[in-house]
Scaffold this active site. Structure first.
Site, mmCIF file in Angstrom:
data_model
loop_
_atom_site.group_PDB
_atom_site.id
_atom_site.type_symbol
_atom_site.label_atom_id
_atom_site.label_comp_id
_atom_site.label_asym_id
_atom_site.label_seq_id
_atom_site.Cartn_x
_atom_site.Cartn_y
_atom_site.Cartn_z
ATOM 1 N N GLU A 83 6.829 -27.098 15.074
ATOM 2 C CA GLU A 83 5.627 -26.242 15.035
ATOM 3 C C GLU A 83 4.415 -26.974 15.613
ATOM 4 O O GLU A 83 3.353 -27.048 14.976
ATOM 5 C CB GLU A 83 5.349 -25.744 13.605
ATOM 6 C CG GLU A 83 6.428 -24.816 13.101
ATOM 7 C CD GLU A 83 6.051 -23.978 11.879
ATOM 8 O OE1 GLU A 83 4.970 -24.179 11.309
ATOM 9 O OE2 GLU A 83 6.856 -23.094 11.517
ATOM 10 N N GLU B 242 13.951 -21.907 11.609
ATOM 11 C CA GLU B 242 13.346 -21.537 10.319
ATOM 12 C C GLU B 242 13.313 -20.018 10.227
ATOM 13 O O GLU B 242 12.683 -19.359 11.062
ATOM 14 C CB GLU B 242 11.935 -22.119 10.169
ATOM 15 C CG GLU B 242 11.951 -23.619 9.971
ATOM 16 C CD GLU B 242 10.592 -24.231 9.682
ATOM 17 O OE1 GLU B 242 9.741 -23.532 9.092
ATOM 18 O OE2 GLU B 242 10.395 -25.405 10.045
HETATM 19 O O1 AHR Z 1 9.463 -23.988 5.578
HETATM 20 C C1 AHR Z 1 8.149 -24.232 5.200
HETATM 21 C C2 AHR Z 1 7.249 -24.537 6.381
HETATM 22 O O2 AHR Z 1 7.158 -23.425 7.205
HETATM 23 C C3 AHR Z 1 7.712 -25.621 7.318
HETATM 24 O O3 AHR Z 1 7.365 -26.889 6.881
HETATM 25 C C4 AHR Z 1 6.990 -25.284 8.584
HETATM 26 O O4 AHR Z 1 7.694 -25.709 9.732
HETATM 27 C C5 AHR Z 1 6.804 -23.783 8.515
HETATM 28 O O5 AHR Z 1 5.506 -23.399 8.751
#
Ligand code: AHR
Length: 488
Positions: A175, A297
């Site tokens: 990210e 994610e």
């Molecule tokens: O999964 C929680 C958070 O969500 C992670 O650390 C990040 O990559 C995303 O914003």
């Protein structure tokens, strides 16, 4: 039950479903690593090298293929040297992203790789590009994978590991459009080129390098990134997308108390990932036929449970989450030509978890059971499948996918997201006689039902009856249920 028709054509094979599509994610966040996964060698909770045995068993049960670590946002402030060597002298740091708690670094590189070996899964590292250095990341790769004589390989040996580990999946940052440095795509892409240059393939190890891709619908990020990184050993780009029921990050909604309207909005927002995949794929295909998408994610993100640390992201998991998981996994299967890997956020005690723990107690969530029911899709070939569907208020009530394994057995998975309409499905199987069908169903009278430490088996899969017809099978798909069928 409303009667509908479906088809699965075993002669029409579409794409390979990598086992990594059923992957997971574990971050130094809240109680995911500490207490959830790792309790330390001296804990009274039964463990192997500090990792809970009940967690290891559960991960093996679903054939966990790959585990991403150490973050998340944590990855871009993680310094691997703090997490090696004698535990009593490891540096303590503040976990600034997640609750400001003390991170004692007792779970580090050796503990992670040892755990992956115990599970039998591929490790997937997210490297620190946000606050680390090129040298630090290059050294980590050398420490982990180099078999010869070098300062980092010697250090690894001194710390008790003679032979290098294999490391395939390497994310260069996480990210970086947000918590990983708030970068513009141009800036990140240049850094990616620089960092990846020094991540070498040592001693027969081959890295699969993953560039930080877009947040949800940021198509400009994908385009600008690929303009700059496409020829620089990029095997895949990541995509992050979370289902937030209300669409409002300040008030996301409760995990267990939600209206029917919020339920349907959760399902609609989950289905939206298909549009994201298709649109990002259209951009990627303008640059390369070989660069893949890794949804590293995904999952539901609700308000934290009352009385818990807001920085720990602890939430319950209901039958709604099971349906979200099934819809997502069917979508990933159906787009396995581009989706090379996907990682649910997160494995234990954080967001849409597989498992919840409290001291020595452990509960398998409805989401866990979906992964168990879908596991025979891993490493199979996606088949053409069709199912009549409703296009009314509950648009696209049914989600489905089908695959054929190496041994010729079929896996068919269906989810009915309607809260009130059940379906009776007659499914024609082209090119296959259904000799034996084994089915399981996951459902509950109430879509808000969930497993607790006192009642851990409230939502549990049950054996399910499927009838053989002349040309295939027939079965019922009740409202808010998930059904998996293995046909041999
Ligand atoms: O999964 C929680 C958070 O969500 C992670 O650390 C990040 O990559 C995303 O914003």
């Amino acid at each position: 039950m409303k009667k509908i028709k479906a088809v699965v054509n075993t002669l029409d094979r579409k794409s390979h479903i990598n086992r990594e599509v059923y992957g997971h994610f574990s971050e130094h966040l809240g109680r995911c690593i500490y207490n959830g996964i790792y309790v330390g060698e001296n804990s009274p909770i039964p463990n192997t090298n500090g990792v809970r045995n009940d967690v290891l068993d559960a991960f093996r049960q679903i054939r966990m293929p790959v585990l991403r670590w150490p973050g998340g946002c944590f990855a871009d402030e993680y310094h691997w040297r703090d997490g090696i060597g004698d535990k009593s002298t490891r540096k303590k740091m503040i976990n600034t992203h997640w609750g400001g708690v003390t991170e004692d670094n007792s779970f580090g590189t050796h503990e992670f790789f040892d755990m992956c070996e115990q599970i039998g899964c591929e490790p997937y590292l997210a490297g620190n590009l946000g606050s680390g250095t090129v040298e630090e990341l290059a050294d980590w790769i050398e420490y982990i994978t180099f078999d010869g004589v070098s300062p980092n390989a010697e250090l690894r040996r001194k710390n008790g590991r003679e032979k290098p580990w294999k490391l395939k999946y390497l994310g260069i940052g996480n990210e970086n459009w947000g918590c990983g440095g708030n970068m513009r795509p141009e800036h990140y892409a240049d850094l990616y080129r620089q960092y990846q240059t020094y991540c070498r393939n040592f001693s027969g190890n081959e890295l699969f390098k993953i560039a930080c891709g877009p947040n949800a619908d940021d198509y400009n990020w994908t385009k600008t990134l690929l303009d700059i990184v496409k020829d620089w050993h990029t095997k895949a780009i990541s995509l992050h997308y979370y289902t937030v029921p209300t669409g409002n990050w300040d008030k996301k909604g409760s995990a267990t108390e939600f209206s029917d309207e919020e339920y349907y909005s959760t399902i609609a927002k989950t289905r939206y990932i298909e549009e994201l995949i298709v649109k990002h794929q259209a951009i990627i295909s303008q640059y390369s036929d070989n660069i893949k998408l890794i949804v590293d994610e995904w999952g539901c993100w609700y308000d934290v449970e009352e009385g818990t640390n807001p920085g720990f992201l602890y939430q319950q998991n209901t039958m709604r989450d099971a349906l979200v998981a099934a819809v997502n996994l069917n979508i990933f299967n159906n787009h396995s030509d581009i989706v090379y890997m996907a990682n649910l956020a997160q494995a234990v005690n954080v967001l849409q978890s597989l498992l919840l723990t409290e001291g020595e107690k452990l509960v398998k969530t409805p989401t866990f059971h979906v992964f168990d029911m879908f596991k025979t899709h891993q490493d199979s070939e996606l088949l053409y499948s069709f199912c009549e569907n409703d296009a009314d208020a509950n648009a696209q009530a049914i989600s489905h996918s089908a695959s054929i394994a190496k041994d010729g057995s079929l896996t068919l998975t269906y989810a009915n997201t309607s809260l009130d309409t059940g379906y009776s499905i007659e499914c024609e199987l082209i090119g296959k006689k259904a000799q034996k069908a084994q089915a399981r169903i996951l459902t509950s009278d109430n879509v808000r039902a969930h497993n607790t430490f006192d009642a851990p088996e409230t939502v549990l899969p049950k054996e399910y009856a499927v009838q053989s017809t002349g040309s295939g099978i027939s079965f019922d798909l009740p409202a808010h249920s998930v059904v998996s069928i293995v046909i041999s």
